[in-house]
Design an enzyme around this catalytic site. Structure first.
Site, short mmCIF file in Angstrom:
data_model
loop_
_atom_site.label_atom_id
_atom_site.label_comp_id
_atom_site.label_asym_id
_atom_site.label_seq_id
_atom_site.Cartn_x
_atom_site.Cartn_y
_atom_site.Cartn_z
N ASP A 9 0.89 -1.17 0.00
CA ASP A 9 0.00 0.00 0.00
C ASP A 9 0.92 1.21 0.00
O ASP A 9 1.55 1.52 1.01
CB ASP A 9 -0.88 -0.05 1.26
CG ASP A 9 -1.68 1.25 1.47
OD1 ASP A 9 -1.66 2.12 0.59
OD2 ASP A 9 -2.33 1.36 2.54
N LYS A 70 2.90 11.20 -3.43
CA LYS A 70 1.88 10.52 -4.23
C LYS A 70 1.01 11.52 -5.01
O LYS A 70 0.54 11.22 -6.10
CB LYS A 70 1.00 9.68 -3.30
CG LYS A 70 0.02 8.77 -3.99
CD LYS A 70 -0.59 7.83 -2.97
CE LYS A 70 -1.71 7.00 -3.53
NZ LYS A 70 -2.24 6.08 -2.53
N GLU A 147 -7.28 0.60 -4.57
CA GLU A 147 -7.29 0.50 -3.10
C GLU A 147 -8.61 -0.04 -2.54
O GLU A 147 -8.59 -0.92 -1.67
CB GLU A 147 -6.93 1.87 -2.49
CG GLU A 147 -5.46 2.18 -2.66
CD GLU A 147 -5.11 3.65 -2.56
OE1 GLU A 147 -5.99 4.46 -2.20
OE2 GLU A 147 -3.96 4.00 -2.85
N ASP A 169 -12.76 5.62 2.82
CA ASP A 169 -11.31 5.62 3.09
C ASP A 169 -10.84 7.04 3.41
O ASP A 169 -10.72 7.88 2.51
CB ASP A 169 -10.59 5.06 1.86
CG ASP A 169 -9.07 5.00 2.05
OD1 ASP A 169 -8.55 5.55 3.04
OD2 ASP A 169 -8.40 4.41 1.18
#
Ligand code: AMP
Length: 587
Positions: A9, A70, A147, A169
């Site tokens: 992850d 990211k 994800e 999330d």
């Protein structure tokens, strides 16, 4: 076995690596910790640092540290690190290399293949950049999965019958919500929505602002320009936030925080969960708006969703669970550690690609909700036994949670606390598993804060303690076998208690007969009447003057004493007086 595939992850705030061994997925600790902060830096000696050390350095030397790389993946850009220039792929590769090394150290052999997760909304360019980062790190990216798909896999989606899940999330810097469809073990993302700049970091900032305001107002000091003090304030703010997920108050203390006009300032301030939740309410509202947009995108409504999965560390914030419960009418799942869920799902996918057998990620959870009762409203009506959950069903064990309650009238010197197991909003429909009393409270106005802590371990032993917040006066009990559904004698006892409490209000003579048969000594009508009178008086409390209320409380106390001692004769006078007051109030 050299062809093991690891699951990674690669998160905006944190990253993790996991593998499947003997059918079980587990997260590997990198440098002693399962969670590796996605920070990369160059230290004083010119060495590359990753994770916690880089994160600590960021607060003091941001020019030598990079975070949230990211967000830049897939862009034709560079970041500067101690004067050197790096592509986003190169920075991500440093994080991946660190995770790869942790896996190799743990397994004792080299690792060359990985499944890496990416957000469902990532474009081709962002996915390609992630693949390149893997290559730079010496990893062949055998599969890239979304994800939410990974999260669903961690919850056993690969082995499940058809269902629809909502994956909520909320991480440190990003929020994503996805609607996924599972059919014959295949997980498909139907719709996704989110905000790339919303997460736990925003919550921290709200607390930082609160602390800066406190310093300005109470110490006339501005800490915002002092980077060392700001580093400490930022860290303290996050700590406070974490504590408020488990307890209703926290004290933020930083000694010798800064110098101001020749004197040293020590920070010491209390923050309540209620005040904190107000600070973040707009953010939570924004996430719920996104939930509805995702549902609309999937052409579904809340009633079509079978399960909700909580992913990301910030979903431990209690009001998120509450708001989702209110919206969907059932408890979301959070039992697979929300920080590790995506990595565990990536490892599950990796094992499937490698042809390994995988079991579902099983964790010990509580199958029931535990809580207490308090005065509140039920179906819009005043009700003295409203169920207040403290530990929610499906919470991973062991778990410790604290909630705050308040005394309801001035001079209240004791509280009686009953602990229930169950899901019904009416506590009396749940199973009472223990009760105790805390007496000797301070003689103060209504609103004296009592905190209640429930601590449930893996063996089903529930420790319950209640504390008067201002004095620390504490009483506790231990309930064994709290995890088993209580039946037989206990259930009968609970039923009897409910009947005896409600029997007095029962108008159906048949039912009344049943109650009398169950109780060898029927309650005297005077006592039944006195209970009704007390309930009536208490329901009028918020409409009466302080003076009347005080008189009423005195009389209620006298009446209660007579009830406790069975003094029927003694009841007559205070009952008459209380009746008079109620008559006067209602006329
Ligand atoms: P993630 O990016 O999923 O690792 O989530 C990291 C975020 O979760 C950070 O903002 C953390 O401060 C936050 N977080 C971790 N644990 C908790 C907790 N117990 N309560 C509230 N937020 C938390």
């Amino acid at each position: 076995m050299n062809d093991i595939i690891i699951g990674i992850d690669l998160g905006t705030t944190n990253s993790e690596v996991a593998i499947v061994e003997q059918g079980k997925a587990r997260v590997i600790a990198a440098g002693g910790n399962k969670i590796l902060p996605s920070f990369v830096g160059i230290d004083d000696n010119g060495e590359v640092i990753v994770g916690e050390t880089a994160r600590n350095q960021y607060l003091v030397y941001p020019e030598r540290t990079v975070k949230s790389i990211k967000r830049l993946m897939g862009q034709d850009t560079h970041v500067k690190l101690a004067g050197q220039s790096f592509t986003p792929q190169e920075i991500s590769a440093i994080i991946l290399k660190r995770l790869k090394a942790a896996a190799e150290q743990d397994l004792g052999h080299s690792v060359n293949k990985a499944v890496i997760t990416v957000p469902a909304y990532f474009s081709d360019a962002q996915r390609q950049a992630t693949r390149e980062a893997g290559e730079i790190a010496g990893l062949e990216v055998v599969r890239m999965i979304n994800e939410p798909t990974a999260a669903a896999l961690a919850y056993g989606a690969g082995q499940q019958e058809a269902k629809r899940m909502l994956v909520y999330d909320l991480g440190g810097g990003t929020f994503d919500v996805s609607v996924v469809n599972i059919e014959s073990g295949v997980v498909e993302v139907l719709a996704s929505h989110g905000d790339n700049h919303l997460g736990g970091d925003d919550f921290d900032e709200q607390i930082v602002d609160f602390l800066l305001t406190h310093l300005r107002e109470h110490h006339q000091a501005d800490a915002s320009g002092d980077s060392k003090a700001m580093a400490r304030i930022t860290r303290a703010a996050e700590q406070a936030k974490l504590q408020l997920s488990d307890q209703p108050y926290t004290r933020i203390e930083e000694e010798h925080l800064l110098q101001h006009q020749g004197s040293t300032i020590h920070l010491s301030v209390e923050l309540s969960r209620m005040a904190y939740e107000e600070m973040i309410e707009d953010y939570i509202n924004a996430t719920l708006d996104a939930v509805h947009i995702a549902l609309k995108g999937a052409k579904l409504t809340a009633s079509n969703i079978d399960e909700i999965i909580l992913v990301g560390g910030s979903t431990r914030t209690p009001c998120i669970r509450e708001r989702l419960f209110n919206e969907f009418g059932f408890e979301p799942h959070g039992e697979v550690d929300p920080d590790l869920c995506v990595a565990l799902g990536a490892a599950t996918q990796a094992a499937m690609v490698a042809g390994q057998q995988v079991d579902t990620v099983l964790v010990d959870v509580t199958p029931y909700t535990y809580g207490t009762s308090a005065i509140g409203t039920l179906n819009g009506q005043y009700y003295p036994f409203m169920f207040v959950p403290v530990i929610h069903k499906n919470s991973a064990l062991p778990i410790r949670k604290t909630e705050a309650f308040m005394t309801s009238y001035d001079g209240q010197e004791k509280v009686e606390i009953a602990i229930y197991q169950g899901e019904d909003p009416d506590a009396l429909n749940n199973i009472e598993i223990g009760e105790f009393e805390v007496s000797g409270l301070r003689d103060v106005k209504a609103g004296n804060i009592i905190t209640l802590t429930l601590d449930l371990d893996l063996n089903g032993i529930l420790h319950v303690s209640a504390q008067e917040k201002a004095t620390g006066l504490e009483k506790s009990i231990t309930i064994k076998n709290a995890l088993s559904r209580l039946e037989g004698a206990t259930l009968d006892k609970a039923k009897q208690r409910i009947t005896s409490l409600f029997g007095q209000l029962e108008s159906d003579p048949e039912k009344f007969k049943e109650k009398s048969a169950a109780e060898p000594e029927p309650t005297a009508p005077e006592i039944i009447g006195a209970h009704e009178l007390i309930a009536k008086a208490e329901s009028l409390f918020d409409q009466v003057s302080a003076e009347d209320k005080e008189d009423m409380i005195d009389l209620i106390e006298t009446i209660s004493n007579c009830i406790d001692t069975g003094d029927i004769e003694g009841l007559e006078e205070p009952v008459e007086q209380l009746n008079d007051i109620i008559y006067y109030l209602e006329s």
